[in-house]
Enzyme design. Structure first.
Site, PDB file in Angstrom:
ATOM      1  CD  GLU A 103      -2.972  -0.825   0.014  1.00 44.49           C
ATOM      2  OE1 GLU A 103      -3.508   0.287  -0.134  1.00 44.49           O
ATOM      3  OE2 GLU A 103      -3.153  -1.780  -0.769  1.00 44.49           O
ATOM      4  CB  SER A 492     -53.019 -32.598  31.737  1.00 47.35           C
ATOM      5  OG  SER A 492     -54.346 -32.940  31.396  1.00 47.35           O
TER       6      SER A 492
END
Length: 832
Positions: A103, A492
């Site tokens: 870079e 139940s």
């Protein structure tokens, strides 16, 4: 005279020139001044909103909020920018050199702007016919990352000014620190640490030179050079970076060549939030966003430690999927994805083949294919998964594929000919089981994704820690969490709350209740309710233990009638039930919608000897600096007031001369220890009775665990909902099954058949290899040998209809069954 005139003329011309020169000088000065002022004004205007250098020094970028399991395994993360900030001292020198080479090779020489590199990049890009090298310095890229994303000359100017300022105020190492933590490297990863973890599942200090060069090649075009999606382009760019590193003298030619030839394993990009515990992680996200706001959640890097156990979570997810797939098969085959007519088939097969070329066929995976042959004689079906990929489904793998009918049980009908199910041209989903012996022919089974949904949850009752939570079959298709967000009728499964309330208000496990017809008439609309048992029978005198073991509806209603509706509702609140409860007798049979979390937590009270620990999902939350924002130890609820029962006198007003009031608090709710919802004795009795439900009743499937376990099924009358909630001494768990849009699950699809298998499968895996533990017997519990028909003591000579029953001290019967004749009437209790 003429001479004099000439002289005057010359003087006039000279004065004019002087004045003109003066004018020009003044004009030039003015223009210069205007230019300088304009330039200064323009400079000020264009740079007025640049980040101050001081703010750059206080670098606080957006970082990831991370969520961890109880073992410290990361299970989730939330961020707008996936970034992990690391100090420059932890970045390998070679990784820095790779980025500098690719870079900004003059980074250590220039002062922010490098005009030579800009010109050189311009020439190279012209020769290459495209962008192969950037002209921006690393410092400029740091400035660029701190500015808006606009692409204008104004921004370029700002970038240059900011780069100059950065160079004047920061060292090169400080600039690299900013750069390597800020740079975007593709697929949501910002900074080298996040990128290393995304692509290679490594930290930066574990990277090879080959991997470093891959990362250093990304800033120019992260998508174009991604090793995950464009491996060839990534390799090409890697070679360029390695050459630049060699040219700059950071590595030698041998190291460069070795790196070029080193195989690189790039992991598939994935979303961790959906991999391990998606419903649990999403529940945590919602909590964090509601309590801390979106900005702190997605940008501030919170550290969240949770209670989930990854191993248990995986087992719960597997059990739920297995249970739903089995249920879906029992419901029948809904037909092909669609039918492909002959002219279209070649194009569809070509498209399917292209998918396979990108991701080769794997055992256990699901694929689409076209039926090409249905052989009724040899009883198999051939399927093309692509132009070159053929598989076969044997009859045994489609016997379940009858036409759906909720009134017909799966065992009542089975497919005998593949032609009953398939036709050539059907596009179907299949699961790859492996390969057959004949060449590359695949062994396939028919696959169908369930429409029915389920949820399962596991809580450690000793501290309330949620160890596993699954809110549905597929989080990617439905994020609705049915474990905590849904309210469904428990049927139940609610009964144990009623029976626990009874044990705290004068009943014992041996109390006799008459199971006989009863009718309730409403005040309006001539409403009549005749509760009945599941088997549509009545069983006469029944002990409380037997009534719950066999899930007798009528007995439960009669118990509730004795206790009173308000008493049962208040008792349910004691046990952590917060959902709305209808104020009528039907709540005893589970008519009010509850969440799975509520009911699993309530059953956990029985397992925890009466303690009620609020469900805990998060143990600690810290900010990015490590400061503790929240910390949650087990949250035992404070002692709760006793439920009010009818007939309790109102509190006397101050100053009144009244006699001491009679304490109407039920005996079982007096002197309950702090942090307990119910007494240890009541909890033990309920654990004992619910063990009977497993050993002799509707929870029989849990016997497969081969250890003490209590539990209860739940099924609504219309078969819309199926439940199983159970517990051991150190784990309470439950599962719910049903359609989101309420519909019958199918004939015989009760809590025992549809929900219990999920619970059992999960618990079998969770307890594999672990020692067997029984529920501890608390003080003040005694045992007596009773006659199950009368609830009284069994004479020593009696050998049948005998049970060794547990009682709270002082409540056990004192008379033998042969000494007292049963009293007439619906209710009578022995030994109270």
């Amino acid at each position: 005279m003429n001479q004099s005139i000439a002289i005057k003329k010359r003087s006039f011309k000279s004065d004019g020139r002087k004045r003109f020169k003066t004018f020009l000088l003044r004009l030039m000065f003015l223009l210069i001044l205007i230019s300088m002022l304009s330039g200064a004004g323009l400079y000020y205007y264009m740079t007025r909103d640049l980040p101050p250098v001081d703010s750059i020094a206080d670098y606080r970028p957006n970082i990831i909020t991370k969520v961890y399991s109880d073992e410290g395994i990361q299970i989730g993360e939330f961020a707008t920018e996936r970034r992990e900030v690391i100090p420059i001292s932890k970045v390998p020198a070679l990784l820095i050199q790779a980025f500098v080479s690719a870079e900004d090779d003059r980074f250590f020489e220039h002062e922010g702007l490098d005009f030579f590199s800009i010109f050189r990049a311009f020439i190279k890009n012209i020769k290459a016919g495209g962008v192969v090298q950037g002209g921006s310095t690393i410092t400029q890229q740091v400035g660029k990352s701190l500015l808006s994303s606009e692409r204008t000359y104004t921004r370029k100017f700002k970038e240059a000014v900011l780069a100059y300022r950065i160079e004047k105020n920061f060292s090169k190492n400080e600039i690299l620190y900013l750069y390597l933590n800020q740079i975007y490297l593709g697929h949501g990863a910002y900074g080298v640490q996040a990128a290393a973890q995304s692509y290679f599942h490594k930290n930066v200090d574990e990277l090879t030179i080959a991997e470093m060069a891959i990362l250093a090649g990304l800033p120019q075009a992260p998508s174009k050079y991604s090793p995950a999606t464009n491996p060839d382009m990534a390799r090409e760019r890697q070679h360029y970076v390695l050459k630049r590193m060699t040219d700059e003298g950071y590595i030698n030619i041998v190291e460069s060549t070795d790196a070029m030839n080193t195989p690189i394993e790039v992991f598939p990009l994935s979303n961790i939030n959906t991999e391990i515990a998606p419903y649990f992680t999403e529940h945590i996200r919602r909590y964090l966003e509601s309590h801390y706001g979106a900005d702190r959640l997605y940008k501030d890097g919170l550290i969240v430690q949770t209670t989930v156990n990854v191993d248990m979570q995986k087992k719960a997810q597997a059990a739920l999927k297995k249970g739903l797939l089995a249920l879906d098969r029992r419901q029948g085959y809904r037909g092909p994805v669609r039918h492909i007519e002959e002219p279209e088939r070649a194009g569809v097969l070509e498209a399917l083949q292209k998918k396979l070329e990108k991701a080769p066929v794997k055992e256990g995976e699901i694929y689409e294919g076209i039926i090409v042959e249905v052989n009724s004689e040899k009883l198999y079906t051939e399927v093309m998964l692509g132009e070159k990929t053929l598989g076969r489904i044997p009859l045994k793998d489609i016997r379940w594929a009858r036409k759906p009918d909720p009134e017909i049980a799966s065992f009542e009908v089975s497919v005998k000919d593949p032609a009953e199910v398939f036709a050539p041209g059907d596009l179907v989903k299949v699961k790859v089981k492996g390969s057959l012996k004949k060449g590359d022919l695949l062994d396939l089974s028919l696959y169908q994704e369930p429409l029915v949904q389920a949820a399962t949850m596991a809580i450690d009752p000793r501290n309330g820690y949620v160890r596993a939570m699954v809110g549905g079959f597929d989080f990617a298709k439905s994020k609705f969490n049915r474990a905590v967000q849904s309210r469904r009728q428990p049927g139940s499964a609610f009964k144990p709350i009623v029976y626990a309330a009874a044990l705290d208000n004068g009943f014992t496990p041996a109390s006799i209740i008459m199971d006989s017809p009863i009718i309730y008439k409403g005040d309006e609309d001539d409403f009549t309710w005749k509760p009945k048992n599941y088997e549509d029978k009545f069983y006469g005198p029944t002990t409380l233990r037997t009534a719950l073991t066999k899930s007798r509806n009528v007995v439960t209603i009669k118990i509730m009638q004795t206790l009173g509706i308000d008493y049962v509702i208040d008792y349910a609140r004691r046990m952590g039930i917060t959902s709305h409860l209808n104020r009528d007798f039907s709540i005893a049979l589970g008519s009010s919608g509850l969440s799975l979390q509520e009911i699993v937590s309530a059953y956990g009270i029985f397992a925890a000897s009466g303690k009620h620990n609020k469900p805990v999902f998060i143990t600690k939350i810290m900010d990015r600096e490590g400061n503790i924002l929240e910390e949650h130890a087990p949250q035992e609820l404070p002692g709760l007031p006793a439920p009010v029962i009818e007939g309790t006198p109102e509190t006397a007003q101050a100053g009144e001369d009244t006699a001491p009031e009679e304490d109407k608090t039920p005996p079982g709710l007096r002197n309950i220890p702090p942090g307990h919802a119910i007494s240890p004795q009541t909890a033990y009795l309920m654990s004992s009775i619910l063990k009977s439900v497993v050993e002799h009743g509707t929870g029989w499937r849990a016997k497969a665990l081969k250890r003490p376990v209590g539990g209860k099924t739940g099924t609504t009358n219309d078969l819309f909902d199926a439940w199983f909630i159970g517990f051991t001494p150190d784990l309470a768990a439950g599962s719910w099954v049903g359609f989101d849009q309420e519909a019958p699950l199918g004939k015989y699809e009760t809590g025992s058949g549809a929900a219990a298998p999920i619970f059992v499968d999960f618990m079998q895996q969770a307890y594999e290899g672990k020692p067997v533990e029984d529920f501890p017997v608390p003080p003040e519990i005694t045992f007596s040998r009773i006659d199950t028909k009368t609830g009284l003591l069994a004479p020593p000579s009696q050998q049948e209809d005998v049970f060794f029953e547990s009682f709270k001290e002082g409540t056990q019967p004192t008379q033998f069954a042969t000494e007292v004749a049963p009293e007439p009437g619906d209710f009578f209790r022995q030994g109270l």
